[in-house]
Design an enzyme around this catalytic site. Structure first.
Site, mmCIF file in Angstrom:
data_model
loop_
_atom_site.group_PDB
_atom_site.id
_atom_site.type_symbol
_atom_site.label_atom_id
_atom_site.label_comp_id
_atom_site.label_asym_id
_atom_site.label_seq_id
_atom_site.Cartn_x
_atom_site.Cartn_y
_atom_site.Cartn_z
ATOM 1 N N ASN A 190 5.019 47.676 -9.068
ATOM 2 C CA ASN A 190 5.787 47.557 -9.410
ATOM 3 C C ASN A 190 6.034 46.062 -9.647
ATOM 4 O O ASN A 190 7.431 45.265 -10.665
ATOM 5 C CB ASN A 190 5.360 46.139 -7.508
ATOM 6 C CG ASN A 190 6.512 46.980 -6.264
ATOM 7 O OD1 ASN A 190 7.108 48.153 -6.766
ATOM 8 N ND2 ASN A 190 6.260 46.811 -5.229
ATOM 9 N N ARG B 179 22.029 56.612 -5.032
ATOM 10 C CA ARG B 179 20.350 56.739 -4.977
ATOM 11 C C ARG B 179 21.000 58.204 -4.536
ATOM 12 O O ARG B 179 21.039 57.820 -2.774
ATOM 13 C CB ARG B 179 19.585 56.653 -4.959
ATOM 14 C CG ARG B 179 19.138 54.610 -6.390
ATOM 15 C CD ARG B 179 17.683 54.715 -5.479
ATOM 16 N NE ARG B 179 18.048 52.503 -6.237
ATOM 17 C CZ ARG B 179 17.979 52.376 -7.517
ATOM 18 N NH1 ARG B 179 18.087 53.258 -8.576
ATOM 19 N NH2 ARG B 179 17.660 51.025 -7.498
ATOM 20 N N ARG C 4 19.929 50.913 -11.281
ATOM 21 C CA ARG C 4 19.127 50.760 -11.741
ATOM 22 C C ARG C 4 17.727 52.254 -12.056
ATOM 23 O O ARG C 4 17.651 52.310 -10.832
ATOM 24 C CB ARG C 4 18.298 49.792 -11.878
ATOM 25 C CG ARG C 4 17.280 49.088 -13.242
ATOM 26 C CD ARG C 4 16.871 47.533 -12.720
ATOM 27 N NE ARG C 4 17.577 46.845 -13.415
ATOM 28 C CZ ARG C 4 17.875 45.686 -12.088
ATOM 29 N NH1 ARG C 4 16.448 45.421 -11.485
ATOM 30 N NH2 ARG C 4 19.229 44.734 -12.089
ATOM 31 N N HIS D 5 27.742 49.205 -4.556
ATOM 32 C CA HIS D 5 26.297 49.253 -4.063
ATOM 33 C C HIS D 5 26.043 49.695 -2.676
ATOM 34 O O HIS D 5 25.707 49.884 -2.278
ATOM 35 C CB HIS D 5 25.545 48.173 -3.769
ATOM 36 C CG HIS D 5 24.187 47.851 -3.652
ATOM 37 N ND1 HIS D 5 23.666 47.152 -2.560
ATOM 38 C CD2 HIS D 5 22.916 48.547 -3.891
ATOM 39 C CE1 HIS D 5 22.502 47.887 -2.331
ATOM 40 N NE2 HIS D 5 21.958 48.722 -3.541
ATOM 41 N N TYR E 44 11.649 54.107 4.224
ATOM 42 C CA TYR E 44 12.323 53.100 3.905
ATOM 43 C C TYR E 44 12.668 52.356 5.419
ATOM 44 O O TYR E 44 13.484 53.947 6.171
ATOM 45 C CB TYR E 44 13.723 52.866 2.735
ATOM 46 C CG TYR E 44 13.314 52.939 1.759
ATOM 47 C CD1 TYR E 44 11.823 52.950 1.183
ATOM 48 C CD2 TYR E 44 14.815 52.400 0.704
ATOM 49 C CE1 TYR E 44 11.579 53.152 -0.116
ATOM 50 C CE2 TYR E 44 13.392 52.874 -0.652
ATOM 51 C CZ TYR E 44 12.627 52.897 -1.138
ATOM 52 O OH TYR E 44 12.686 52.534 -2.641
ATOM 53 N N HIS F 275 13.945 47.417 4.198
ATOM 54 C CA HIS F 275 14.929 47.851 3.287
ATOM 55 C C HIS F 275 16.263 47.484 4.206
ATOM 56 O O HIS F 275 17.391 47.427 3.459
ATOM 57 C CB HIS F 275 14.944 49.572 2.664
ATOM 58 C CG HIS F 275 16.209 49.205 1.896
ATOM 59 N ND1 HIS F 275 17.217 50.260 1.924
ATOM 60 C CD2 HIS F 275 15.751 49.153 0.205
ATOM 61 C CE1 HIS F 275 17.796 50.445 0.037
ATOM 62 N NE2 HIS F 275 17.397 49.235 0.079
#
Length: 688
Positions: A51, A378, A408, A438, A471, A595
């Site tokens: 991180n 993703r 990213r 997104h 998540y 998340h």
């Protein structure tokens, strides 16, 4: 009542970068929690390290760019020069805490459990002899040491790569005097080496590659004396910049930009703590860094690589107990029948992602399905999602996929999957210029008799089977005509075939979500000012959008009770007298990465609950394509409220409370109160 305009920006908002660093202290605290299984604690330590890498690659790099352009930071408007000083100070404290914990606590605890990560001074003669052979046979042949002289300037150092700077004395074969050399460790070399049990005497004995390099580096410079060898690692700016309005082909431009990502400007230098100042100064000059960007490391500079031990050691007793995600109650062979009757809610990872895969596979195989539309941000390797989309296209269905190339660190993977999809006949779009896509949407169009019916999946997470196991996220599958019509319209907008439209049920960035949130917050304030109950509960990853934060302050002053569950960076200051007395902020860090984004508004007793792909961040609300969808079924709405909001407000095991100064304090059970873990409760309830 105090007007928020009477406060300065610094008084109103916490700094985003410093708040993000605070999150990594909370992750490290999980590693320090002895109630956790030992190898899980090791994993948390490594996560805090990776991180921090990403923090420097993105957030610290962004601050440095702001410094170059003289732009203040948002929302607190801190000067970038001040922010960088504070970042390096706070990050230095985190790094010191990480390595102190590794050397004083974690490594000894692993040793006691029969898992040894051996330092050079611990190697036996037999171990060192084996490592020497390993170096000669596996490492040395792929190394290309480079002496530094006028003919050999400092080499390009790849982002986050392992390197050794060597100080030499004597002359080489050409009569050149020794000075400095750099040894770069290729990516092909494993960073953690497991010693054979018959050689080491232990079943789980490991050595860092960095220790092997610095020990046997002399062999690379025959005839010369090595006076010192010091490991180092440089972290670089990893933000990609493509002027989308100037390029004709976004995919081609992004490929070109990816080639140079590993060599962009440096933001951090990690180096062995015993490296002489003169060598450090040379490295700083080469990387154009200031003294405060140096992190002297007492241990391996690539500590996060010890995460490999987690997978190499088969010790279930040192890991979280395995659990089996339950499957949603729906017809696996023909899920459309279930969705014709009712909506289906999925709460990952407690409920399996396979239900989403079942729906898509059924759509790919069903001759009555005419079209499938999908957003992909993703997906992971060997994705079933991609397999089913390709199968659908090959069966003649109209398949359209919006692939976000700028996700990213997944840019290269997304370029590859886009090529695969196009080769199979899938129509691939790259979203909208200037706005990352997104949103998480899947739309299926099916002929049923004389009419067409739409089915939709909306989610707070990605279409990634791997992260769905780690998540927490919410997914909704529905055939509700109003929701499916909204999703159809959003796909038309993404393809450039529709103007901004009024949605019936969804809110979407960048058009209606920001305004919609402000309107709902103001509605609660209006109720409170009229003497009615005002109450907002919201859960998200981060919050930094100034307009939303100001609206929450105003609502708090009106008497609205506001409870925020924010996993990461939070720029809102809770509990400021006269400003945010009625606002509390907590963060939960547990086994699974929190998340999901869930927003609940009391609405004078007629409550509304929404799930979303968007955090309350400037980028999500103003510069991305995002969806926010209501849970309309009262039974499911109650379930989301209970599991994702009320449940987390009760947590006194893995929750932290934020104060007005930006500091977090761990919440512990009050006297006589039973310990309660939100994630633990869901595992028990949903997974048995």
């Amino acid at each position: 009542m105090t007007d928020s305009n009477e406060f300065t920006d610094a008084e109103l908002f916490l700094n985003r970068e410093l708040s993000q660093l605070e999150f990594n202290f909370r992750v490290l605290a999980q590693a320090e929690d002895t109630s956790m299984p030992l190898l899980e604690r090791l994993k948390y330590l490594c996560i805090s390290c990776t991180n921090l890498d990403e923090f420097f690659e993105i957030r610290a790099a962004t601050v440095r760019t702001a410094l170059e352009y003289g732009a203040p930071l948002l929302p607190d408007r801190m000067a970038p020069s001040v922010a960088l000083e504070l970042i390096h100070k706070k990050a230095g404290e985190l790094v010191e805490a990480q390595y102190r914990y590794w050397s004083e606590t974690m490594r000894p605890a692993l040793t006691a459990a029969g898992i040894r990560v051996l330092t050079r001074d611990q190697w036996t003669v037999k171990q060192k002899r084996w490592l020497q052979k390993y170096f000669d046979n596996e490492v040395s042949p792929v190394l290309s040491p480079l002496g530094l002289d006028p003919a050999h300037p400092f080499p390009r150092i790849l982002n986050k790569s392992l390197n050794v700077v060597v100080v030499l004395e004597g002359k080489d074969a050409f009569g050149r005097k020794g000075g400095m050399a750099v040894v770069r460790a290729p990516r092909s070399l494993p960073r953690i080496i497991q010693l054979p049990e018959e050689i080491s005497g232990g079943k789980h004995d490991f050595v860092f590659l960095s220790a092997v390099l610095t020990t046997f580096v002399d062999d690379l410079f025959p005839g010369m004396k090595v006076k010192g060898a010091y490991q180092f690692r440089v972290t670089r700016n990893s933000e990609l910049f493509v002027d989308e309005e100037e390029v004709e082909n976004l995919a081609s431009a992004l490929k070109d930009e990816l080639l140079g990502r590993g060599f962009r400007p440096a933001v951090r230098l990690e180096i062995a703590d015993n490296c002489p100042k003169t060598i450090v100064k040379i490295l700083l000059q080469n990387f154009d860094l200031k003294e405060n960007a140096v992190y002297r490391i007492n241990g391996p500079v690539n500590l996060n690589r010890v995460i490999q031990v987690y997978d190499l050691v088969d010790r279930p007793d040192l890991k979280f107990p395995r659990f089996k995600s339950r499957r949603a109650k729906m017809d696996e062979e023909f899920p459309f029948a279930t969705l014709q009757e009712s909506d289906v809610l999925l709460h990952h990872p407690y409920e399996s992602f396979s239900s989403v895969l079942d729906l898509l596979q059924a759509a790919a195989n069903d001759p009555d399905v005419l079209a499938i539309k999908q957003t992909l941000y993703r997906t992971g390797k060997d994705s079933k999602i991609i397999e089913y989309l390709i199968a659908a296209a090959r069966k003649g269905k109209d398949v359209t996929v919006v692939v976000e190339l700028r996700a990213r660190f997944d840019e290269e993977a997304n370029l590859t999957l886009a090529d695969r999809l196009q080769e199979a006949g899938v129509q691939v779009m790259y979203g909208v210029v200037g706005y990352k896509t997104h949103a998480k949407m899947m739309l299926i169009v099916r002929r049923e008799g004389k009419t067409l019916r739409r089915y939709v999946h909306l989610g707070t997470g990605n279409y990634h089977a791997g992260t769905a196991k780690a998540y927490t996220d919410i997914g909704l599958m529905t055939s509700n005509p109003e929701i499916t019509t909204d999703v159809h319209g959003l796909f038309q907008q993404l393809s450039g075939l529709a103007p901004a439209m009024k949605l019936k049920r969804l809110m979407a960035s960048p058009f209606t979500l920001h305004k919609g949130l402000l309107a709902k917050i103001e509605r609660e304030a209006k109720h409170a000012r009229a003497g009615k109950a005002g109450h907002i509960i919201a859960k998200m990853n981060a919050i930094n959008e100034a307009g939303v934060i100001r609206a929450l302050y105003d609502a708090s002053q009106a008497g609205v009770k506001i409870e925020l569950i924010v996993r990461g960076a939070c720029c809102l200051r809770p509990g400021v007298p006269g400003l945010s007395d009625n606002i509390t902020v907590r963060s939960v860090v547990g086994r699974f990465l929190e998340h999901s984004r869930v927003y609940w508004f009391h609405n004078n007793g007629t409550s509304e609950i929404f799930c979303s792909s968007a955090d309350w961040m400037e980028r999500n609300l103003l510069r991305r394509v995002e969806t926010c969808f209501p849970i309309l079924d009262p039974r499911l709405a109650e379930r989301v409220f209970r599991e994702e909001l009320a449940n987390y407000l009760d947590d006194n095991q893995q929750a932290w409370r934020l104060d007005a100064g930006g500091h977090y304090e761990r919440i512990v059970p009050a006297e006589g109160e039973m310990p309660y873990s939100a994630q633990g409760a869901l595992l028990t309830k949903l997974c048995g």
